[in-house]
Design an enzyme around this catalytic site. Structure first.
Site, PDB file in Angstrom:
ATOM      1  N   GLU A 247       0.838  -1.202   0.000  1.00 28.51           N
ATOM      2  CA  GLU A 247       0.000   0.000   0.000  1.00 28.51           C
ATOM      3  C   GLU A 247       0.869   1.246   0.000  1.00 28.51           C
ATOM      4  O   GLU A 247       1.856   1.323   0.748  1.00 28.51           O
ATOM      5  CB  GLU A 247      -0.913  -0.025   1.230  1.00 28.51           C
ATOM      6  CG  GLU A 247      -2.235   0.656   1.017  1.00 28.51           C
ATOM      7  CD  GLU A 247      -3.117  -0.052  -0.016  1.00 28.51           C
ATOM      8  OE1 GLU A 247      -3.007   0.246  -1.221  1.00 28.51           O
ATOM      9  OE2 GLU A 247      -3.910  -0.919   0.391  1.00 28.51           O
ATOM     10  N   HIS A 248       0.498   2.178  -0.834  1.00 23.23           N
ATOM     11  CA  HIS A 248       1.265   3.420  -1.026  1.00 23.23           C
ATOM     12  C   HIS A 248       2.703   3.133  -1.463  1.00 23.23           C
ATOM     13  O   HIS A 248       3.632   3.831  -1.057  1.00 23.23           O
ATOM     14  CB  HIS A 248       1.243   4.281   0.256  1.00 23.23           C
ATOM     15  CG  HIS A 248      -0.071   4.991   0.445  1.00 23.23           C
ATOM     16  ND1 HIS A 248      -0.426   6.097  -0.288  1.00 23.23           N
ATOM     17  CD2 HIS A 248      -1.115   4.727   1.269  1.00 23.23           C
ATOM     18  CE1 HIS A 248      -1.647   6.493   0.086  1.00 23.23           C
ATOM     19  NE2 HIS A 248      -2.087   5.682   1.015  1.00 23.23           N
TER      20      HIS A 248
ATOM     21  N   GLY B 286     -15.401   6.639  -2.942  1.00 20.90           N
ATOM     22  CA  GLY B 286     -14.571   7.132  -1.838  1.00 20.90           C
ATOM     23  C   GLY B 286     -14.283   6.075  -0.790  1.00 20.90           C
ATOM     24  O   GLY B 286     -13.988   6.378   0.351  1.00 20.90           O
TER      25      GLY B 286
ATOM     26  N   LEU C 208     -11.899   1.421  -2.909  1.00 15.64           N
ATOM     27  CA  LEU C 208     -12.028   0.280  -3.829  1.00 15.64           C
ATOM     28  C   LEU C 208     -11.928   0.727  -5.295  1.00 15.64           C
ATOM     29  O   LEU C 208     -12.355   0.019  -6.200  1.00 15.64           O
ATOM     30  CB  LEU C 208     -13.358  -0.454  -3.583  1.00 15.64           C
ATOM     31  CG  LEU C 208     -13.543  -1.027  -2.169  1.00 15.64           C
ATOM     32  CD1 LEU C 208     -14.918  -1.695  -2.050  1.00 15.64           C
ATOM     33  CD2 LEU C 208     -12.452  -2.035  -1.818  1.00 15.64           C
TER      34      LEU C 208
ATOM     35  N   SER D  64     -13.296   3.271  -7.208  1.00 15.90           N
ATOM     36  CA  SER D  64     -14.438   3.569  -8.064  1.00 15.90           C
ATOM     37  C   SER D  64     -14.003   4.466  -9.220  1.00 15.90           C
ATOM     38  O   SER D  64     -14.482   4.312 -10.344  1.00 15.90           O
ATOM     39  CB  SER D  64     -15.562   4.223  -7.259  1.00 15.90           C
ATOM     40  OG  SER D  64     -15.095   5.374  -6.616  1.00 15.90           O
ATOM     41  N   SER D  65     -13.082   5.398  -8.985  1.00 17.16           N
ATOM     42  CA  SER D  65     -12.673   6.298 -10.085  1.00 17.16           C
ATOM     43  C   SER D  65     -11.980   5.539 -11.199  1.00 17.16           C
ATOM     44  O   SER D  65     -12.265   5.765 -12.375  1.00 17.16           O
ATOM     45  CB  SER D  65     -11.711   7.394  -9.625  1.00 17.16           C
ATOM     46  OG  SER D  65     -11.870   7.716  -8.308  1.00 17.16           O
TER      47      SER D  65
ATOM     48  N   ASP E 127      -4.437   1.013  -9.440  1.00 17.17           N
ATOM     49  CA  ASP E 127      -5.890   0.866  -9.547  1.00 17.17           C
ATOM     50  C   ASP E 127      -6.320   0.615 -10.991  1.00 17.17           C
ATOM     51  O   ASP E 127      -7.128  -0.275 -11.276  1.00 17.17           O
ATOM     52  CB  ASP E 127      -6.599   2.124  -9.031  1.00 17.17           C
ATOM     53  CG  ASP E 127      -6.177   2.470  -7.616  1.00 17.17           C
ATOM     54  OD1 ASP E 127      -5.502   1.644  -6.984  1.00 17.17           O
ATOM     55  OD2 ASP E 127      -6.525   3.572  -7.158  1.00 17.17           O
TER      56      ASP E 127
HETATM   57  C1  GLA Z   1      -4.864   5.067  -4.409  1.00 17.83           C
HETATM   58  C2  GLA Z   1      -4.036   5.312  -5.671  1.00 17.83           C
HETATM   59  C3  GLA Z   1      -3.121   4.134  -5.973  1.00 17.83           C
HETATM   60  C4  GLA Z   1      -2.292   3.749  -4.751  1.00 17.83           C
HETATM   61  C5  GLA Z   1      -3.191   3.611  -3.517  1.00 17.83           C
HETATM   62  C6  GLA Z   1      -2.391   3.391  -2.255  1.00 17.83           C
HETATM   63  O1  GLA Z   1      -5.758   4.007  -4.599  1.00 17.83           O
HETATM   64  O2  GLA Z   1      -4.888   5.543  -6.775  1.00 17.83           O
HETATM   65  O3  GLA Z   1      -2.286   4.457  -7.071  1.00 17.83           O
HETATM   66  O4  GLA Z   1      -1.251   4.649  -4.536  1.00 17.83           O
HETATM   67  O5  GLA Z   1      -4.000   4.762  -3.325  1.00 17.83           O
HETATM   68  O6  GLA Z   1      -1.697   2.201  -2.322  1.00 17.83           O
END
Ligand code: GLA
Length: 391
Positions: A34-35, A128, A131, A133-134, A178
């Site tokens: 994550e991140h 938001g 998950l 959505s965008s 994503d």
């Molecule tokens: C959002 C961003 C992803 C990723 C995550 C965190 O979903 O769109 O690119 O950085 O946060 O892991």
């Protein structure tokens, strides 16, 4: 399927004839990493069985019209109005329309054509919620424009263009995870992506394990500003660490050992953010072997460690996420649980023994509701196929 019927019906009412095509693009859940996508790290998402669905047909005029069913709002634009972020009638494009308009912008930048269309879309990916959505909206429109014209790009290219739309048109400096997961999802499989080389492979999800997603239903505002700040802190860390490690290009290139040696030279906040990224990349390095060996226990522990790191070092959790994770981790059958996605509210993801999943979902809902007063949404999800044309 209900949502497809609904958008088809609304399409017919709005445009006077049935839609010619239907496309779907899923949301995603991330299990580990994550991140770190924007730090050239590894991520381990899966596309989920919730998606954005779009009904569309080419239009005779030169304007593209969209109706967002979930918002009950309409917008229309054309390649001429795209640069100024306005509609055909010169009014500003509403925020929600920046995602589809950004896709048109990214395709035009690529000199690909974006035939005018009429479209109606709706989603069962909660907005938001962490998950994606965008990304699912972006990928649904990618598929739509690809369908209406003769060009065809590989899914990873479509994902990169959707990311460009989000970075440069919408203004969120997101990584590739994503859009990649929405574009490339494979049924019943996790996706392990190297965000530097963009090479990826699938890892089968063990049959006796369920992915349980639980939504705190809490949403934080100003998420994109905080997100961009986290990314900037990581970039700052790289610049400062380059004084001692001139060959590094991103935090991916920094070992935990080197980081421990140099962390004291960084400002406190930058050091915390960078430590999360360096250690999280190290955790994802272990993931593949653990999953292949069926060692879900240990993999779950890495998920738990990830949550602590997101809470204390990256500071993207919130009290409700922490309460929910604490309850989830204490329940029988839970291997690991943590916040998923960017954070600041939204969902947690849990790996749970299959035969315990129903019971887990019920106890988690009850416990969370009695501690916070919020009604959570909980779903046992299936890893699904990536974005596709259905008809
Ligand atoms: C959002 C961003 C992803 C990723 C995550 C965190 O979903 O769109 O690119 O950085 O946060 O892991």
């Amino acid at each position: 399927m209900e949502i497809i019927e609904r958008i088809s019906e609304i399409f017919s009412e709005t445009f006077g004839e049935a839609p010619i095509h239907i496309a779907r693009a899923p949301g995603r859940v991330n299990l580990l990493g994550e991140h770190v996508d924007y730090n050239d790290g590894f991520v381990l998402p899966a596309a989920i069985d919730r998606a954005t669905y779009i009904a569309f047909s080419p239009s005779n005029s030169d304007q593209t019209t969209l109706l967002a069913v979930d918002l009950n709002q309409q917008a229309s634009f054309s390649p001429q109005t795209i640069p100024s972020k306005t509609q055909i009638d010169s009014s500003p494009l509403p925020d929600w329309a920046h995602y589809p308009a950004g896709v048109m912008w990214a395709l035009l930048e690529e000199k690909l054509s974006t035939p005018a269309m009429n479209s109606v879309y709706a989603s069962d990916v909660p907005r938001g919620s962490g998950l994606s959505s965008s990304a699912s909206v972006e990928m649904a429109f990618m598929i739509a424009w690809q369908t209406l014209d003769s060009w065809a790009l590989p899914p990873m290219r479509l994902a990169l263009l959707a990311q460009k739309a989000e970075n440069q048109y919408v203004g969120v400096n997101c990584g590739i995870m994503d859009q990649f997961a929405s574009a490339c999802g494979v049924e019943n499989h996790l996706l392990l992506l190297d965000c530097r080389s963009l090479e990826w492979k699938t890892i089968p999800l063990p049959e006796d394990v369920a992915i349980v997603i639980a939504d705190t239903t809490v949403r934080r505002k100003l998420t994109s500003g905080e997100y961009n700040k986290r990314r900037a802190a990581c970039e700052e860390a790289v610049r400062l660490l380059q004084q001692n490690l001139p060959n590094i290009k991103s935090l991916r290139d920094v070992s935990v050992e080197d980081f421990n040696w140099l962390a004291g030279k960084l400002p406190d906040e930058v050091s915390k953010r960078a430590r999360h990224a360096v250690e999280e990349i190290e955790r994802t390095n272990q993931a593949e072997a653990l999953l292949e060996a069926g060692n879900i226990q240990h993999f779950g522990e890495l998920m738990n460690e990830c949550h602590i790191s997101l809470r204390d070092l990256y500071e993207v959790s919130c009290p409700e996420l922490d309460v929910m994770v604490r309850i989830a981790q204490s329940l029988e059958g839970c291997y690991g649980g943590r916040l998923t996605g960017a954070g600041f509210g939204g969902c947690i993801v849990n790996l749970v023994a299959h035969e315990k999943a129903e019971e887990f979902a019920q106890s988690l809902a009850k416990g969370y509701q009695s501690e916070t007063g919020y009604h959570p949404e909980i779903y046992i999800t299936r890893a699904s196929k990536g974005a596709e044309l259905l008809a």
